[in-house]
Write a protein that holds these residues in place. Structure first.
Motif, PDB file in Angstrom:
ATOM      1  N   HIS A 104     -13.786  31.807  62.539  1.00  0.00           N
ATOM      2  CA  HIS A 104     -14.006  32.253  61.163  1.00  0.00           C
ATOM      3  C   HIS A 104     -13.194  31.362  60.228  1.00  0.00           C
ATOM      4  CE1 HIS A 104     -15.245  35.282  58.185  1.00  0.00           C
ATOM      5  NE2 HIS A 104     -14.074  35.057  57.608  1.00  0.00           N
ATOM      6  N   ASP A 105     -13.891  30.457  59.525  1.00  0.00           N
ATOM      7  CA  ASP A 105     -13.209  29.488  58.664  1.00  0.00           C
ATOM      8  C   ASP A 105     -13.040  29.966  57.234  1.00  0.00           C
ATOM      9  OD1 ASP A 105     -12.891  27.648  60.722  1.00  0.00           O
ATOM     10  OD2 ASP A 105     -14.811  26.677  60.313  1.00  0.00           O
ATOM     11  N   ARG A 106     -13.688  31.047  56.864  1.00  0.00           N
ATOM     12  CA  ARG A 106     -13.591  31.541  55.484  1.00  0.00           C
ATOM     13  C   ARG A 106     -12.347  32.437  55.375  1.00  0.00           C
ATOM     14  NH1 ARG A 106     -18.288  34.041  52.657  1.00  0.00           N
ATOM     15  NH2 ARG A 106     -17.568  32.752  50.919  1.00  0.00           N
ATOM     16  N   VAL A 107     -11.204  31.801  55.444  1.00  0.00           N
ATOM     17  CA  VAL A 107      -9.929  32.523  55.435  1.00  0.00           C
ATOM     18  C   VAL A 107      -8.893  31.689  54.705  1.00  0.00           C
ATOM     19  CG1 VAL A 107      -9.289  31.600  57.715  1.00  0.00           C
ATOM     20  CG2 VAL A 107      -8.222  33.716  56.889  1.00  0.00           C
ATOM     21  N   SER A 108      -8.040  32.352  53.930  1.00  0.00           N
ATOM     22  CA  SER A 108      -6.986  31.691  53.158  1.00  0.00           C
ATOM     23  C   SER A 108      -5.724  32.538  53.193  1.00  0.00           C
ATOM     24  CB  SER A 108      -7.416  31.503  51.692  1.00  0.00           C
ATOM     25  OG  SER A 108      -8.648  30.831  51.576  1.00  0.00           O
ATOM     26  N   VAL A 109      -4.602  31.907  52.901  1.00  0.00           N
ATOM     27  CA  VAL A 109      -3.316  32.585  52.758  1.00  0.00           C
ATOM     28  C   VAL A 109      -2.944  32.589  51.279  1.00  0.00           C
ATOM     29  CG1 VAL A 109      -0.836  32.408  53.237  1.00  0.00           C
ATOM     30  CG2 VAL A 109      -2.500  32.030  55.076  1.00  0.00           C
ATOM     31  N   LEU A 110      -2.473  33.726  50.792  1.00  0.00           N
ATOM     32  CA  LEU A 110      -1.982  33.802  49.410  1.00  0.00           C
ATOM     33  C   LEU A 110      -0.584  33.204  49.359  1.00  0.00           C
ATOM     34  CD1 LEU A 110      -2.236  34.705  46.455  1.00  0.00           C
ATOM     35  CD2 LEU A 110      -1.295  36.925  47.154  1.00  0.00           C
ATOM     36  N   ASP A 111      -0.443  32.088  48.660  1.00  0.00           N
ATOM     37  CA  ASP A 111       0.856  31.425  48.552  1.00  0.00           C
ATOM     38  C   ASP A 111       1.847  32.346  47.832  1.00  0.00           C
ATOM     39  OD1 ASP A 111       2.634  29.394  48.949  1.00  0.00           O
ATOM     40  OD2 ASP A 111       1.846  28.077  47.383  1.00  0.00           O
ATOM     41  N   GLY A 112       2.994  32.575  48.452  1.00  0.00           N
ATOM     42  CA  GLY A 112       3.992  33.461  47.870  1.00  0.00           C
ATOM     43  C   GLY A 112       3.758  34.927  48.124  1.00  0.00           C
ATOM     44  N   GLY A 113       2.620  35.258  48.705  1.00  0.00           N
ATOM     45  CA  GLY A 113       2.340  36.636  49.092  1.00  0.00           C
ATOM     46  C   GLY A 113       2.391  37.628  47.940  1.00  0.00           C
ATOM     47  N   PHE A 114       2.692  38.866  48.309  1.00  0.00           N
ATOM     48  CA  PHE A 114       2.729  39.937  47.316  1.00  0.00           C
ATOM     49  C   PHE A 114       3.828  39.700  46.283  1.00  0.00           C
ATOM     50  CE2 PHE A 114       4.040  44.118  45.734  1.00  0.00           C
ATOM     51  CZ  PHE A 114       2.813  44.600  45.261  1.00  0.00           C
TER      52      PHE A 114
END
Length: 280
Positions: free
Chosen positions: A110-120
């Motif tokens: 599953h390539d449609r995935v990202s990380v939120l930089d800095g998180g919550f």
């Protein structure tokens, strides 16, 4: 050309502007969550929900594909969804919640995935709206297309140690690398023979709540000798996922793999060599 749904790292401004997208799923993987939630996000506790498995006494391993398919589908995530992963963002180790789940999605094809930089933390620091509870979604069908090139299982690591030509990157602290300290998950202190060290905290600024730029990651890797085909490891494959994400996804280094068994699995057999460990 990389599309929005294939960007490994997205920031809070981008996320705020795309929250109304019907194919977007914001998956909060904090353990435990505190301070509220990004509006519309769903929550799955990284430590408790089953993202990692203990097999034959070895913690932190990638679960069976069918188990992960059930976990992901049960959260309401389908194959067409773009998943944005949210950790707390307060440290590199904490960002490992997101980077390890990111790696898991990638191993499932599953390539449609990202990380939120800095998180919550980055989201809330920017003054963005916060919900008091997490959302839920109806169950969906998620079908994996597993790939083997992102994971380094024990036989591959053993061959790399014996051969000496594959870069091995220890993502733990200098004290653990040098054998001066030991995680409870490892039987003995020390590191893999031939390994080099880049502490996981080098890839992420806790103060700035952001990952290092790609060129800075590449410079760190070059200095340490962590080039193509590097295998990252730690104690249970958590901290190593931060290094894997930085090298593979941000710096674009080819063929980087994660050893999820790491030192907990490697040291379980006294016959396997350990550098900076106890005298033979």
């Amino acid at each position: 050309m990389t599309t929005d749904s294939q960007r490994p790292l997205v920031d809070s401004a981008w996320l705020k502007g795309t929250l109304d997208r019907t194919d977007l799923v914001v998956l909060d993987v904090r353990t435990p969550p505190s301070g509220g939630f990004i509006p519309g996000s769903i929550h799955s506790d990284y430590a408790k929900a089953g993202w990692r498995a203990t097999v034959d006494g070895v913690p932190g391993l990638l679960p069976e594909t069918a188990v992960l398919e059930g976990l992901i589908g049960g959260l309401g995530i389908g194959n067409g969804d773009h998943v944005v992963l949210v950790a707390s963002g307060l440290s590199a180790a904490d960002m490992g919640n997101a980077t390890r789940v990111y790696w898991t999605f990638k191993t499932l094809g599953h390539d449609r995935v990202s990380v939120l930089d800095g998180g919550f933390a980055a989201w809330s620091d920017a003054g963005n709206p916060v919900a008091t509870t997490a959302a839920t979604r109806p169950a969906a069908f998620f079908t994996a297309a597993p790939r083997e090139d992102l994971r380094a299982p024990l036989p591959v690591v053993a061959a790399a140690v014996a051969d000496g030509s594959v870069p091995l990157l220890d993502s733990r602290s200098a004290e653990q690398f040098e054998g001066k300290a030991k995680s409870p998950q490892a039987r003995v202190p020390g590191t893999l023979p031939g390994a080099v060290l880049i502490e996981n905290g080098a890839f992420y600024s806790a103060a700035g709540k952001r990952f290092l730029p790609a060129d800075a990651v590449k410079a760190l890797a070059d200095q340490a000798g962590a080039g193509d085909a590097t295998i990252t490891f730690c104690n249970t494959g958590h901290l190593a996922s931060v290094a894997w994400f930085a090298l593979s996804e941000l710096a674009g280094i080819d063929g980087v793999r994660l050893y999820d068994g790491s030192m907990s699995e490697w040291t379980a057999d006294p016959a396997r060599p350990v550098k900076n460990g106890p005298a033979a």
